[in-house]
Scaffold this motif. Structure first.
Motif, PDB file in Angstrom:
ATOM      1  N   THR A   1      30.459   3.648  89.274  1.00 32.39           N
ATOM      2  CA  THR A   1      31.052   4.869  88.715  1.00 32.39           C
ATOM      3  C   THR A   1      30.622   5.063  87.268  1.00 32.39           C
ATOM      4  OG1 THR A   1      32.953   4.491  90.169  1.00 32.39           O
ATOM      5  CG2 THR A   1      33.223   6.105  88.404  1.00 32.39           C
ATOM      6  N   LEU A   2      30.616   3.989  86.505  1.00 40.01           N
ATOM      7  CA  LEU A   2      30.189   4.071  85.113  1.00 40.01           C
ATOM      8  C   LEU A   2      28.703   4.403  85.002  1.00 40.01           C
ATOM      9  CD1 LEU A   2      32.151   1.011  83.700  1.00 40.01           C
ATOM     10  CD2 LEU A   2      32.749   3.439  83.498  1.00 40.01           C
ATOM     11  N   ARG A   3      27.924   3.916  85.953  1.00 41.18           N
ATOM     12  CA  ARG A   3      26.492   4.246  85.961  1.00 41.18           C
ATOM     13  C   ARG A   3      26.286   5.755  86.090  1.00 41.18           C
ATOM     14  NH1 ARG A   3      22.242   3.087  90.955  1.00 41.18           N
ATOM     15  NH2 ARG A   3      20.730   4.672  90.264  1.00 41.18           N
ATOM     16  N   ILE A   4      27.063   6.383  86.948  1.00 39.45           N
ATOM     17  CA  ILE A   4      26.947   7.832  87.130  1.00 39.45           C
ATOM     18  C   ILE A   4      27.244   8.548  85.822  1.00 39.45           C
ATOM     19  CG2 ILE A   4      27.936   9.814  88.349  1.00 39.45           C
ATOM     20  CD1 ILE A   4      28.394   7.794  90.727  1.00 39.45           C
ATOM     21  N   GLY A   5      28.273   8.097  85.111  1.00 37.81           N
ATOM     22  CA  GLY A   5      28.574   8.695  83.822  1.00 37.81           C
ATOM     23  C   GLY A   5      27.491   8.439  82.795  1.00 37.81           C
ATOM     24  N   ARG A   6      26.960   7.229  82.799  1.00 37.83           N
ATOM     25  CA  ARG A   6      25.933   6.876  81.812  1.00 37.83           C
ATOM     26  C   ARG A   6      24.638   7.649  82.041  1.00 37.83           C
ATOM     27  NH1 ARG A   6      25.809   2.046  83.043  1.00 37.83           N
ATOM     28  NH2 ARG A   6      23.889   1.965  84.262  1.00 37.83           N
ATOM     29  N   GLU A   7      24.228   7.804  83.302  1.00 37.16           N
ATOM     30  CA  GLU A   7      22.949   8.445  83.590  1.00 37.16           C
ATOM     31  C   GLU A   7      22.994   9.966  83.485  1.00 37.16           C
ATOM     32  OE1 GLU A   7      20.958   7.124  87.097  1.00 37.16           O
ATOM     33  OE2 GLU A   7      21.220   4.985  86.630  1.00 37.16           O
ATOM     34  N   THR A   8      24.157  10.538  83.601  1.00 38.07           N
ATOM     35  CA  THR A   8      24.259  12.009  83.578  1.00 38.07           C
ATOM     36  C   THR A   8      24.953  12.551  82.342  1.00 38.07           C
ATOM     37  OG1 THR A   8      26.400  12.036  84.715  1.00 38.07           O
ATOM     38  CG2 THR A   8      24.419  12.006  86.101  1.00 38.07           C
ATOM     39  N   GLY A   9      25.751  11.730  81.674  1.00 39.15           N
ATOM     40  CA  GLY A   9      26.545  12.204  80.551  1.00 39.15           C
ATOM     41  C   GLY A   9      27.846  12.859  80.951  1.00 39.15           C
ATOM     42  N   ILE A  10      28.139  12.917  82.246  1.00 39.48           N
ATOM     43  CA  ILE A  10      29.348  13.577  82.718  1.00 39.48           C
ATOM     44  C   ILE A  10      30.577  12.719  82.417  1.00 39.48           C
ATOM     45  CG2 ILE A  10      29.367  12.581  85.064  1.00 39.48           C
ATOM     46  CD1 ILE A  10      30.078  15.426  86.080  1.00 39.48           C
ATOM     47  N   PRO A  11      31.678  13.314  81.970  1.00 41.11           N
ATOM     48  CA  PRO A  11      32.924  12.550  81.829  1.00 41.11           C
ATOM     49  C   PRO A  11      33.388  12.046  83.194  1.00 41.11           C
ATOM     50  CG  PRO A  11      33.044  14.607  80.601  1.00 41.11           C
ATOM     51  CD  PRO A  11      31.819  14.693  81.455  1.00 41.11           C
ATOM     52  N   VAL A  12      33.858  10.807  83.235  1.00 45.60           N
ATOM     53  CA  VAL A  12      34.202  10.145  84.490  1.00 45.60           C
ATOM     54  C   VAL A  12      35.691   9.844  84.525  1.00 45.60           C
ATOM     55  CG1 VAL A  12      33.929   7.992  85.789  1.00 45.60           C
ATOM     56  CG2 VAL A  12      31.916   9.137  84.825  1.00 45.60           C
ATOM     57  N   LEU A  13      36.318  10.186  85.643  1.00 46.72           N
ATOM     58  CA  LEU A  13      37.733   9.889  85.873  1.00 46.72           C
ATOM     59  C   LEU A  13      37.841   9.055  87.147  1.00 46.72           C
ATOM     60  CD1 LEU A  13      40.736  10.316  85.117  1.00 46.72           C
ATOM     61  CD2 LEU A  13      40.687  12.386  86.514  1.00 46.72           C
ATOM     62  N   ILE A  14      38.240   7.806  87.013  1.00 49.61           N
ATOM     63  CA  ILE A  14      38.439   6.937  88.178  1.00 49.61           C
ATOM     64  C   ILE A  14      39.792   7.279  88.796  1.00 49.61           C
ATOM     65  CG2 ILE A  14      38.761   4.558  88.955  1.00 49.61           C
ATOM     66  CD1 ILE A  14      36.844   3.712  86.713  1.00 49.61           C
ATOM     67  N   SER A  15      39.771   7.638  90.056  1.00 50.21           N
ATOM     68  CA  SER A  15      40.995   8.074  90.721  1.00 50.21           C
ATOM     69  C   SER A  15      41.892   6.894  91.079  1.00 50.21           C
ATOM     70  CB  SER A  15      40.649   8.842  92.005  1.00 50.21           C
ATOM     71  OG  SER A  15      39.972  10.034  91.719  1.00 50.21           O
TER      72      SER A  15
ATOM     73  N   MET B   1      50.539  12.245  80.351  1.00 54.20           N
ATOM     74  CA  MET B   1      50.906  13.251  81.341  1.00 54.20           C
ATOM     75  C   MET B   1      50.491  14.664  80.942  1.00 54.20           C
ATOM     76  SD  MET B   1      54.776  11.888  82.032  1.00 54.20           S
ATOM     77  CE  MET B   1      55.108  10.276  82.771  1.00 54.20           C
ATOM     78  N   THR B   2      50.047  14.839  79.686  1.00 52.88           N
ATOM     79  CA  THR B   2      49.860  16.193  79.171  1.00 52.88           C
ATOM     80  C   THR B   2      48.498  16.387  78.511  1.00 52.88           C
ATOM     81  OG1 THR B   2      51.023  15.544  77.122  1.00 52.88           O
ATOM     82  CG2 THR B   2      52.351  16.529  78.881  1.00 52.88           C
ATOM     83  N   SER B   3      48.368  16.004  77.246  1.00 52.45           N
ATOM     84  CA  SER B   3      47.124  16.298  76.535  1.00 52.45           C
ATOM     85  C   SER B   3      45.947  15.502  77.062  1.00 52.45           C
ATOM     86  CB  SER B   3      47.293  16.055  75.031  1.00 52.45           C
ATOM     87  OG  SER B   3      47.488  14.685  74.739  1.00 52.45           O
ATOM     88  N   ALA B   4      46.187  14.293  77.594  1.00 51.66           N
ATOM     89  CA  ALA B   4      45.067  13.494  78.120  1.00 51.66           C
ATOM     90  C   ALA B   4      44.391  14.184  79.300  1.00 51.66           C
ATOM     91  CB  ALA B   4      45.544  12.086  78.488  1.00 51.66           C
ATOM     92  N   PRO B   5      45.133  14.566  80.362  1.00 49.68           N
ATOM     93  CA  PRO B   5      44.462  15.291  81.449  1.00 49.68           C
ATOM     94  C   PRO B   5      43.972  16.670  81.024  1.00 49.68           C
ATOM     95  CG  PRO B   5      46.821  15.153  81.861  1.00 49.68           C
ATOM     96  CD  PRO B   5      46.527  14.237  80.714  1.00 49.68           C
ATOM     97  N   ALA B   6      44.690  17.350  80.136  1.00 47.60           N
ATOM     98  CA  ALA B   6      44.237  18.671  79.688  1.00 47.60           C
ATOM     99  C   ALA B   6      42.886  18.563  78.997  1.00 47.60           C
ATOM    100  CB  ALA B   6      45.264  19.294  78.750  1.00 47.60           C
ATOM    101  N   SER B   7      42.726  17.555  78.151  1.00 42.72           N
ATOM    102  CA  SER B   7      41.459  17.360  77.445  1.00 42.72           C
ATOM    103  C   SER B   7      40.340  17.018  78.412  1.00 42.72           C
ATOM    104  CB  SER B   7      41.623  16.256  76.400  1.00 42.72           C
ATOM    105  OG  SER B   7      40.405  15.990  75.749  1.00 42.72           O
ATOM    106  N   MET B   8      40.607  16.121  79.350  1.00 41.82           N
ATOM    107  CA  MET B   8      39.585  15.726  80.315  1.00 41.82           C
ATOM    108  C   MET B   8      39.140  16.904  81.171  1.00 41.82           C
ATOM    109  SD  MET B   8      37.673  13.373  81.792  1.00 41.82           S
ATOM    110  CE  MET B   8      38.231  11.705  81.443  1.00 41.82           C
ATOM    111  N   LEU B   9      40.078  17.741  81.570  1.00 40.09           N
ATOM    112  CA  LEU B   9      39.786  18.843  82.487  1.00 40.09           C
ATOM    113  C   LEU B   9      39.356  20.122  81.774  1.00 40.09           C
ATOM    114  CD1 LEU B   9      42.823  18.195  84.819  1.00 40.09           C
ATOM    115  CD2 LEU B   9      40.428  17.938  85.490  1.00 40.09           C
ATOM    116  N   GLY B  10      39.448  20.140  80.452  1.00 41.35           N
ATOM    117  CA  GLY B  10      39.035  21.325  79.717  1.00 41.35           C
ATOM    118  C   GLY B  10      40.059  22.440  79.723  1.00 41.35           C
ATOM    119  N   LEU B  11      41.345  22.102  79.801  1.00 43.37           N
ATOM    120  CA  LEU B  11      42.409  23.106  79.792  1.00 43.37           C
ATOM    121  C   LEU B  11      42.863  23.291  78.345  1.00 43.37           C
ATOM    122  CD1 LEU B  11      44.421  21.880  82.927  1.00 43.37           C
ATOM    123  CD2 LEU B  11      42.492  23.500  82.815  1.00 43.37           C
ATOM    124  N   ALA B  12      42.158  24.124  77.617  1.00 44.81           N
ATOM    125  CA  ALA B  12      42.300  24.197  76.164  1.00 44.81           C
ATOM    126  C   ALA B  12      43.672  24.688  75.713  1.00 44.81           C
ATOM    127  CB  ALA B  12      41.205  25.093  75.579  1.00 44.81           C
TER     128      ALA B  12
END
Length: 528
Positions: free
Chosen positions: A230-244, A447-458
């Protein structure tokens, strides 16, 4: 100024005219609460003024008036909880008030997880916007759904043309408004995808501003290899990664969260954006068919494998090895949640079923029963196989956020995982107040700003002027979950009020029936 209001908390008003006329009455005024803004900062006693669905002012508003004034003295006022991992999007048609979720303080739900989503996504989101639902809703595009549409359940790598077709589907879904790409690598057909396929599709999602959320390939013996992938995918693409729903199953694997967190720390130090969500329970919930090895379900070929002696024995051997590792061959650790062909099985364990049949417990009997249930139509089940120490270790990590993995359920129907009713109040009651694993401020941030920041809910996830007025009011002294594995259909206590866009969806502990939720589309949405 009232002395009860914290010194130095300056009354804030919106610029650009929204709050220019401070004498204008508010639509809603919450008086005297302990404001937690979602940043992790300490609470401050203040009033909160809401107008036109947004927070307008915070501070000492003692002389101000409102159409609806609510005394919340002694209670916490926080941003509405954003659940990054839910299931049950289609059930919103039948349960538009989403009672079991909004009663927890959840104001935004994110679906399309574990690699499963509607395709095409655009028409579904358009129709969802017409349903009138209580919570806000956002969706991932599911890798498994994309792969299934292009390749079915084939157990092989994609051809260049097939990969191009999958990239096109992800690109369109991101333009339609997906917040990112989800994968379910534990499930068919996602389990058949090589890492390179996921890297290619994650690049497409990242180019549109999305994130990558993954139910990893493994959550037991090979969990560290799965985290590394999972971390490899984030490292190679630059995409933010959320482990479910990060967790580790099987007694011999307890404690491996020490190493998984170390892997995340190293990746973060190297520039990878990685986080995880979790639910505060030691049991999971998924299809009982997941115990059958994935290769045996490829190309919809289970019956063929069971008809051949050699492959049938291999299926049974691998099932028995999994049950031994995860559950120590204890059928009481597998609890049926729902079987469409027999409602009376809900809530019963495999041990209960075997005992009713007067069948002795053995690895052979357990695997035979599982195959029977799958072949009769399948069941969802609750699997007790995790360690409380890992739950608390993950809760203590700043990399985490809270996610219920909860279904939208009808009250009293079947025997769902209690996380569907109790995830958020359980964290606030058991792990903040009673166990003191994390602070109240940090729990609310998760529960609030962490998921909002990750998901781009400004404009969500923070309690500040200008933000959408998604709010939850709870009593930190009494908030608690009541749902149990034996009696899951119980709503939490200590959460009297929940607002979505300034409209009360829970008032005095009761669902109001209001449905102000909106569809939230991702950063890559194409202009209409």
């Amino acid at each position: 100024m009232r002395p009860a209001l914290a010194r130095g908390f300056v009354i804030m008003a919106l610029a650009a005219g929204l709050g220019a006329c401070t004498a204008t009455p508010f639509d809603v005024l919450l008086r005297g609460g302990r404001v937690l803004d979602g940043s992790g900062a300490p609470a401050t006693v203040a009033d909160v003024g809401i107008r036109d669905g947004r927070i307008v002012e915070i501070g000492d508003l003692g002389t101000r008036t409102a159409a609806d004034t609510v005394d919340v003295t002694g209670h916490v006022v926080a941003p509405g909880f954003i659940d990054p991992h839910t299931h049950g999007r289609e059930r919103l048609r039948d349960i538009p008030t989403a009672d079991n979720l909004i009663r927890q303080g959840i104001t935004t739900i994110v679906d399309g997880n574990d690699g499963s989503s509607p395709l095409p996504l655009g028409p579904f989101l358009d129709s969802l916007a017409q349903w009138d639902v209580a919570p806000n809703v956002a969706l991932f595009v599911g890798h498994g759904s994309v792969r299934r549409q292009v390749m079915g359940t084939a157990n092989r790598s994609a051809t260049p043309d097939e990969l191009a077709a999958m990239e096109a589907l992800v690109r369109q879904a991101m333009a339609d408004g997906a917040v990112g790409l989800s994968s379910g690598l534990f499930y068919v057909p996602g389990s058949f995808a090589p890492t390179e396929e996921l890297v290619a599709l994650a690049r497409v999602a990242h180019a549109a501003g999305g994130i990558y959320s993954s139910h990893m390939r493994n959550e037991d013996d090979s969990v560290l290899a799965a985290v590394t992938e999972t971390l490899r995918i984030g490292r190679e693409t630059g995409i933010p990664v959320l482990i479910s729903h990060h967790k580790v199953g099987g007694r011999r694997n307890y404690g491996r969260t020490v190493q998984s967190l170390a892997l995340m720390r190293e990746a973060r130090d190297a520039g990878v954006t990685v986080a995880f969500d979790q639910y505060p329970y030691t049991a999971s919930h998924t299809s009982i068919a997941s115990i059958i090895p994935a290769w045996a379900r490829a190309d919809d070929g289970l019956e063929g494998h069971l008809a051949r002696a050699a492959t049938r024995q291999r299926v049974l051997d691998e099932m028995q090895a999994f049950v031994a590792m995860r559950f120590s061959n204890d059928p009481s650790k597998i609890q049926l949640a729902r079987c469409g062909f027999d409602a009376t099985l809900a809530g019963r364990t495999l041990a209960d079923v075997l005992a009713a049949r007067r069948t002795a417990v053995s690895p052979e009997a357990i695997s035979a029963l599982i195959l029977e249930l799958v072949r009769r139509g399948g069941c969802s089940a609750i699997f007790h196989s995790f360690d409380e120490g890992d739950v608390e270790r993950l809760l203590a990590s700043p990399y985490g956020m809270i996610g219920s993995d909860g279904a939208l359920v009808a009250f009293g129907v079947s025997s769902p995982h209690p996380r569907a009713y109790g995830t958020y109040p359980r964290v606030l009651g058991r792990y903040v107040r009673e166990r003191r694993v994390i602070s109240l401020e940090e729990a609310v941030r998760r529960m609030t700003s962490a998921p909002a920041s990750m998901l781009g809910l400004a404009d969500r996830g923070r309690l500040q002027p200008g933000a959408v007025a998604d709010l939850v009011v709870f009593d930190p002294a009494t908030v608690a979950d009541r749902a149990t594995f034996e009696a899951p259909h119980q709503y939490p206590v200590g959460i009297p009020h929940v607002f979505v866009s300034g409209v009360a969806v829970v008032r005095n502990g009761e669902v109001t029936g209001a449905r102000p939720g909106v569809v939230l589309r991702g950063r890559g949405r194409a202009a209409p």
